[in-house]
Design an enzyme around this catalytic site. Structure first.
Site, short mmCIF file in Angstrom:
data_model
loop_
_atom_site.label_atom_id
_atom_site.label_comp_id
_atom_site.label_asym_id
_atom_site.label_seq_id
_atom_site.Cartn_x
_atom_site.Cartn_y
_atom_site.Cartn_z
N SER A 157 0.81 -1.22 0.00
CA SER A 157 0.00 0.00 0.00
C SER A 157 0.84 1.27 0.00
CB SER A 157 -0.89 -0.02 1.25
OG SER A 157 -1.28 1.29 1.60
N GLY A 158 0.52 2.18 -0.90
CA GLY A 158 1.22 3.47 -0.94
C GLY A 158 0.98 4.26 0.33
N LEU A 159 -0.30 4.25 0.78
CA LEU A 159 -0.63 4.98 2.00
C LEU A 159 0.20 4.44 3.18
CD1 LEU A 159 -2.36 6.81 3.84
CD2 LEU A 159 -4.04 4.96 3.93
N ASP A 162 0.98 10.63 1.80
CA ASP A 162 0.70 9.78 0.64
C ASP A 162 0.57 10.68 -0.61
OD1 ASP A 162 0.05 7.62 -0.93
OD2 ASP A 162 -2.00 7.41 -0.17
N ASP A 202 1.11 -1.02 -4.93
CA ASP A 202 0.29 0.15 -5.22
C ASP A 202 1.25 1.18 -5.82
OD1 ASP A 202 -1.13 2.49 -5.16
OD2 ASP A 202 -1.38 2.54 -2.97
N ASP A 257 0.77 3.92 -7.38
CA ASP A 257 0.22 5.28 -7.58
C ASP A 257 -0.04 5.54 -9.06
OD1 ASP A 257 0.29 5.56 -4.87
OD2 ASP A 257 2.10 6.79 -4.80
N GLU A 267 -2.93 4.05 -11.03
CA GLU A 267 -4.23 4.71 -10.96
C GLU A 267 -4.29 5.89 -11.93
OE1 GLU A 267 -3.49 5.31 -6.74
OE2 GLU A 267 -3.86 7.46 -6.98
N LYS A 315 0.25 12.44 -6.87
CA LYS A 315 -1.12 12.12 -6.47
C LYS A 315 -1.36 12.46 -4.99
CE LYS A 315 -1.76 9.09 -4.12
NZ LYS A 315 -1.84 7.71 -3.61
N ASN A 358 -3.90 10.93 -1.68
CA ASN A 358 -4.73 9.79 -1.31
C ASN A 358 -6.18 10.04 -1.71
OD1 ASN A 358 -6.58 8.29 0.82
ND2 ASN A 358 -4.66 7.17 0.65
N SER A 359 -6.83 8.98 -2.17
CA SER A 359 -8.19 9.13 -2.70
C SER A 359 -9.20 9.59 -1.67
CB SER A 359 -8.65 7.79 -3.28
OG SER A 359 -7.76 7.36 -4.26
N ARG A 367 -6.29 1.12 -12.12
CA ARG A 367 -7.22 1.57 -11.07
C ARG A 367 -8.06 2.73 -11.58
NH1 ARG A 367 -5.19 2.97 -5.00
NH2 ARG A 367 -6.39 4.87 -4.62
N HIS A 386 -12.34 1.88 -7.46
CA HIS A 386 -12.25 2.45 -6.10
C HIS A 386 -13.48 3.30 -5.80
CE1 HIS A 386 -10.31 2.94 -2.44
NE2 HIS A 386 -9.39 3.83 -2.70
C1 SPV Z 1 -3.41 2.58 -0.61
O1 SPV Z 1 -3.51 1.61 0.15
O2 SPV Z 1 -2.47 3.34 -0.61
C2 SPV Z 1 -4.48 2.84 -1.56
C3 SPV Z 1 -5.81 2.46 -1.23
O3 SPV Z 1 -4.23 3.43 -2.56
S1 SPV Z 1 -6.57 3.82 -0.53
O4 SPV Z 1 -5.72 4.38 0.47
O5 SPV Z 1 -7.80 3.27 -0.02
O6 SPV Z 1 -6.82 4.77 -1.58
MG MG Z 2 -2.42 4.30 -2.59
#
Ligand code: SPV
Ligand code: MG
Length: 532
Positions: free
Chosen positions: A42-44, A54, A81, A83, A110, A116, A118-119, A155, A186
């Site tokens: 996971s990027g986050l 993130d 992930d 990004d 994505e 980017k 975080n979503s 994504r 997502h």
């Molecule tokens: C991550 O885990 O970094 C994601 C998923 O991209 S989210 O944080 O839900 O966007």
């Molecule tokens: Mg991410």
């Protein structure tokens, strides 16, 4: 199987599969050990564990360095992930090359713009990538990969950007045509509405992956029913570790000691285990000449005493305390300190002991003899550094730690906070009483006796002895020099007093409470509280 093929198989399998977030080597090991078949890099979580946002603040090569540890530590595949791919199609090409070199099984990119966000942070205000430009990235990735099973997941952020179902479907179809192996749809809604809508209209075969962080209360059965391929639990390792770290750190800061922390956190030896210290120990046996196990323990569990109906069919050491026998509590404590050469001296109701991997020695005259004779029967095991413990005691793990820190040849654990009125306890007198300020000073046993005058009692021996290699030899010599008939009558106090008479020093390690010898139902409650 190659990690790439494994991930591809997971994503394409007809049954619902799961990927677990990890953000470093340790969380990856834990995910694998839990039984997950794959990992979401996971990027986050990776950025959070590095203490940055993130927002592509960690460079992509820094992310890949983390990933290398995650991959080296595990056998299951990792989907990174990735990004936005950290730039344009050209950056994506280089990313794929480097990921394959490090045995990463796939990447998810994505359709947002670099850098980017975080979503879940102002999703609506984040611009999406141009569809054709993003398709170029997917094609570039697929053309770059050398391993045909490397997975490229595209994504779709249309729902996050508030653009709705039609845009999501349009993008999904375009990305599928560009060659994506799977699509991650997502959504940040608190219900699975977006996902259910999408699946109603998605008539293609490309597998759909989801991240139900925000719609977490949706039953997994529903995702299965609507045909989701893979669920990503995207950030639950980092979130739970932050919670645990906060609790521990705040408590230590407040209390300025560790006594209330130790039993709530994993032991250092659990960390060693997760790091694979067993494998290194095996390898040392194979590659280092002269290597041998040096720490052992002898548990004296032959005695026949009764606690109501609890000991009708089992000996005392097999009584259950918080879902574990007294014996197993002890064995687990020893193992936490890598003491795995364990000997159990059985006697009373020995048939109740289950098959085990330890050395079992029988004291068949347990009715007429005491602890010293049991120890005598196990004397072959008195070599190197050794723990000797009574089979009916439970104690906090740190007692072992204290023993290991004490460099005397023979040391015993003594509770300085014991009540000094009850008879029939292994009371001791020492050269010094417990002094919390100078507690590291050398203190030695002068006498152990059940009938010491209350004023001379400095504490109670709890039934735990530690010997160095030399101390084991001293005990062995004493046991070998005494006539067997005399050994049969001796209690531990007799042996220890005998050693003092012979001029040996027995060091005292004072503790206060945090143990129980289980003789009565009240003791049992005390013991249970120890593990509450
Ligand atoms: C991550 O885990 O970094 C994601 C998923 O991209 S989210 O944080 O839900 O966007
Ligand atoms: Mg991410």
């Amino acid at each position: 199987m190659k990690k790439t093929s494994h991930l591809k198989q997971l994503i394409q399998s007809k049954q619902l599969e799961f990927l677990m977030e990890a953000h470093n080597g340790m969380s990856s090991i834990i995910a694998q050990e839990a039984g997950f078949k794959g990992i979401w890099g996971s990027g986050l979580s990776i950025s959070a564990s590095l203490g940055v946002r993130d927002n592509n603040e960690a460079s992509w090569t820094q992310v890949i360095d983390v990933l290398e540890f995650m991959s080296d530590a595990t056998d299951i595949p990792i989907l990174l992930d990735g990004d936005t791919g950290y730039g344009n199609f050209n950056n994506v090409r280089r990313l794929i090359k480097k990921l394959e070199q490090r045995d990463i099984a796939g990447v998810c990119i994505e359709d947002k713009l670099f850098p980017k966000t975080n979503s879940f942070i102002n999703g609506e205000s984040q611009d999406l990538a141009d569809i054709d430009e993003f398709c170029g990235k997917i094609k570039a990735a697929k053309d770059t990969q050398k391993d045909p099973d490397f997975c490229v997941v595209a994504r779709v952020e249309a729902f996050i950007a508030g653009l709705g179902l039609e845009e999501a479907l349009k993008r999904a179809e375009a990305y599928e045509n560009a060659g994506a192996d799977a699509l991650l749809i997502h959504s940040k809604k608190s219900t699975a509405e977006d996902i259910v809508d999408f699946m109603k209209h998605w008539k293609k075969n490309t597998p759909i992956i989801i991240v139900p962080t925000k719609y977490y209360s949706t039953p997994t059965e529903l995702f299965n029913k609507i045909g989701i391929s893979t669920i990503i639990w995207a950030n639950h390792s980092i979130r739970s570790s932050v919670q645990a770290i906060k609790e521990t750190v705040n408590t230590i800061h407040k209390e300025q000691h560790l006594k209330n922390i130790e039993s709530n956190i994993v032991s250092v030896s659990e960390i060693f285990r997760l790091q694979g210290s067993d494998e290194l120990a095996q390898a040392e046996k194979q590659y280092l000449p002269g290597y041998e196990l040096s720490l052992s323990s002898i548990i004296l569990a032959a005695g026949a005493s009764k606690i109501d109906s609890l000991t009708e069919n089992i000996p005392k050491c097999l009584i259950d305390i918080n879902n574990k026998t007294i014996l197993d509590h002890q064995i687990d404590a020893f193992k936490k300190f890598n003491i795995s050469d364990i000997t159990i001296v059985r006697g009373d109701k020995k048939e109740a002991f289950l098959e085990n991997q330890y050395t079992n020695i029988d004291n068949n005259s347990f009715h007429e003899t005491h602890e010293v004779y049991s120890l005598y029967l196990a004397k072959e095991k008195l070599k190197n550094e050794c723990f000797i413990s009574y089979g009916d005691i439970v104690f906090k793990d740190y007692f072992i730690h204290e023993c290991l820190n004490n460099k005397s040849d023979i040391s015993i654990i003594v509770d300085s906070s014991c009540k000094k009125d009850a008879s029939n306890k292994d009371y001791i007198s020492a050269t010094k009483e417990y002094d919390p300020i100078n507690f590291n000073q050398d203190t030695y046993l002068t006498k152990m006796n059940r009938k010491i005058d209350a004023n001379s009692i400095h504490g109670e021996f709890i039934g735990l002895i530690k010997t160095s290699k030399k101390g084991s030899n001293i005990l062995l010599e004493a046991l070998s020099s005494l006539p067997e008939e005399e050994l049969k009558t001796m209690h531990m106090q007799d042996l220890l007093n005998h050693l003092i008479e012979k001029g040996h020093q027995i060091s005292i390690i004072y503790i206060q409470g945090n143990w129980a010898d289980v003789n009565t139902i009240a003791d049992l409650h005390l013991a249970t509280n120890l593990y509450a």
